[in-house]
Design a protein around this motif. Sequence first.
Motif, PDB file in Angstrom:
ATOM      1  N   ALA A 227       0.861  -1.187   0.000  1.00  0.00           N
ATOM      2  CA  ALA A 227       0.000   0.000   0.000  1.00  0.00           C
ATOM      3  C   ALA A 227       0.896   1.236   0.000  1.00  0.00           C
ATOM      4  N   TYR A 228       1.364   1.623  -1.165  1.00  0.00           N
ATOM      5  CA  TYR A 228       2.270   2.760  -1.257  1.00  0.00           C
ATOM      6  C   TYR A 228       1.627   3.876  -2.080  1.00  0.00           C
ATOM      7  N   GLU A 229       2.190   5.053  -1.920  1.00  0.00           N
ATOM      8  CA  GLU A 229       1.707   6.190  -2.684  1.00  0.00           C
ATOM      9  C   GLU A 229       2.739   6.547  -3.743  1.00  0.00           C
ATOM     10  N   ILE A 230       2.269   7.149  -4.820  1.00  0.00           N
ATOM     11  CA  ILE A 230       3.150   7.593  -5.890  1.00  0.00           C
ATOM     12  C   ILE A 230       3.306   9.103  -5.768  1.00  0.00           C
ATOM     13  N   TYR A 231       4.549   9.561  -5.778  1.00  0.00           N
ATOM     14  CA  TYR A 231       4.851  10.982  -5.679  1.00  0.00           C
ATOM     15  C   TYR A 231       5.604  11.425  -6.924  1.00  0.00           C
ATOM     16  N   GLN A 232       5.414  12.670  -7.293  1.00  0.00           N
ATOM     17  CA  GLN A 232       6.181  13.303  -8.362  1.00  0.00           C
ATOM     18  C   GLN A 232       6.722  14.611  -7.811  1.00  0.00           C
ATOM     19  N   CYS A 233       7.906  14.962  -8.232  1.00  0.00           N
ATOM     20  CA  CYS A 233       8.543  16.186  -7.768  1.00  0.00           C
ATOM     21  C   CYS A 233       9.251  16.833  -8.958  1.00  0.00           C
ATOM     22  N   ASP A 234       9.187  18.141  -9.059  1.00  0.00           N
ATOM     23  CA  ASP A 234       9.952  18.839 -10.092  1.00  0.00           C
ATOM     24  C   ASP A 234      10.170  20.279  -9.645  1.00  0.00           C
ATOM     25  N   TRP A 235      11.110  20.942 -10.299  1.00  0.00           N
ATOM     26  CA  TRP A 235      11.458  22.303  -9.912  1.00  0.00           C
ATOM     27  C   TRP A 235      11.318  23.244 -11.097  1.00  0.00           C
ATOM     28  N   SER A 236      11.382  24.532 -10.792  1.00  0.00           N
ATOM     29  CA  SER A 236      11.279  25.561 -11.810  1.00  0.00           C
ATOM     30  C   SER A 236      12.043  26.798 -11.342  1.00  0.00           C
TER      31      SER A 236
ATOM     32  N   SER B 239       5.054  21.084 -14.170  1.00  0.00           N
ATOM     33  CA  SER B 239       6.147  20.181 -14.513  1.00  0.00           C
ATOM     34  C   SER B 239       6.057  18.878 -13.723  1.00  0.00           C
ATOM     35  N   ALA B 240       5.799  18.965 -12.427  1.00  0.00           N
ATOM     36  CA  ALA B 240       5.700  17.762 -11.603  1.00  0.00           C
ATOM     37  C   ALA B 240       4.533  16.874 -12.053  1.00  0.00           C
TER      38      ALA B 240
ATOM     39  N   ILE C 267      13.329  30.462  -7.447  1.00  0.00           N
ATOM     40  CA  ILE C 267      13.543  29.041  -7.718  1.00  0.00           C
ATOM     41  C   ILE C 267      12.584  28.283  -6.802  1.00  0.00           C
ATOM     42  N   GLY C 268      11.925  27.248  -7.333  1.00  0.00           N
ATOM     43  CA  GLY C 268      10.988  26.523  -6.499  1.00  0.00           C
ATOM     44  C   GLY C 268      10.888  25.064  -6.880  1.00  0.00           C
ATOM     45  N   VAL C 269      10.340  24.289  -5.958  1.00  0.00           N
ATOM     46  CA  VAL C 269      10.134  22.863  -6.166  1.00  0.00           C
ATOM     47  C   VAL C 269       8.759  22.484  -5.621  1.00  0.00           C
ATOM     48  N   ALA C 270       8.070  21.605  -6.371  1.00  0.00           N
ATOM     49  CA  ALA C 270       6.740  21.156  -5.966  1.00  0.00           C
ATOM     50  C   ALA C 270       6.735  19.641  -5.800  1.00  0.00           C
ATOM     51  N   LEU C 271       6.006  19.169  -4.804  1.00  0.00           N
ATOM     52  CA  LEU C 271       5.809  17.744  -4.583  1.00  0.00           C
ATOM     53  C   LEU C 271       4.326  17.439  -4.735  1.00  0.00           C
TER      54      LEU C 271
END
Length: 181
Positions: free
Chosen positions: A23-32, A77-78, A173-177
């Motif tokens: 039972a896991y979750e899927i995450y995406q992360c990217d920056w701009s 992007s994420a 500069i930033g990053v999103a999860l």
Amino acid sequence: SSRASQYNYISVIVFFFFKQKTAYEIYQCDWSSDVCSSDLDPTRPLVLGGVTFEGPGLVGHSDADVVAHVVIDSLLSAAGLDDIGQTFPDTDPEFAGADSMVLLARTVDMVREAGWVPMNVDCTVVADTPKLAPRRAEMEKLLSNLVGAPVTVKGRRTEGIGSLGSGDAVVCIGVALLSAT
């Protein structure tokens, strides 16, 4: 009896371990990142994170809010969507002078429609002026309310180095999860 309770204890641990692994979750992360130069028009407001500051505004097709733009672009992007320039092109008259917070709200809707939920966004603004600390909580609250997740904003000074130090430009500069729904 004690042997049976040991096996029950072990089976609970094994069951818990495998239950957690399946039972896991899927995450995406990217920056701009974004950079805008100062506008020579003294009537153009300086907007960062949805908050209006004193000082010359930034050059841009919309309100040139570099913080909101980085939040938008990192979320897009994420989520694997088109970038901010393709989603809200500066060649489209619809976005001339647009409020970037409205664009951010539209972005969050698109990210959710694509099957993702914002978990958090972190931004760093690099500029000597304006000082962000007095209005940082206000920016974070506005951005977090729109995104539906914590958005943090930090300021970094250049101590007078180059275009950023002279107030001729602002970088963010930033990053999103994101988490899959």
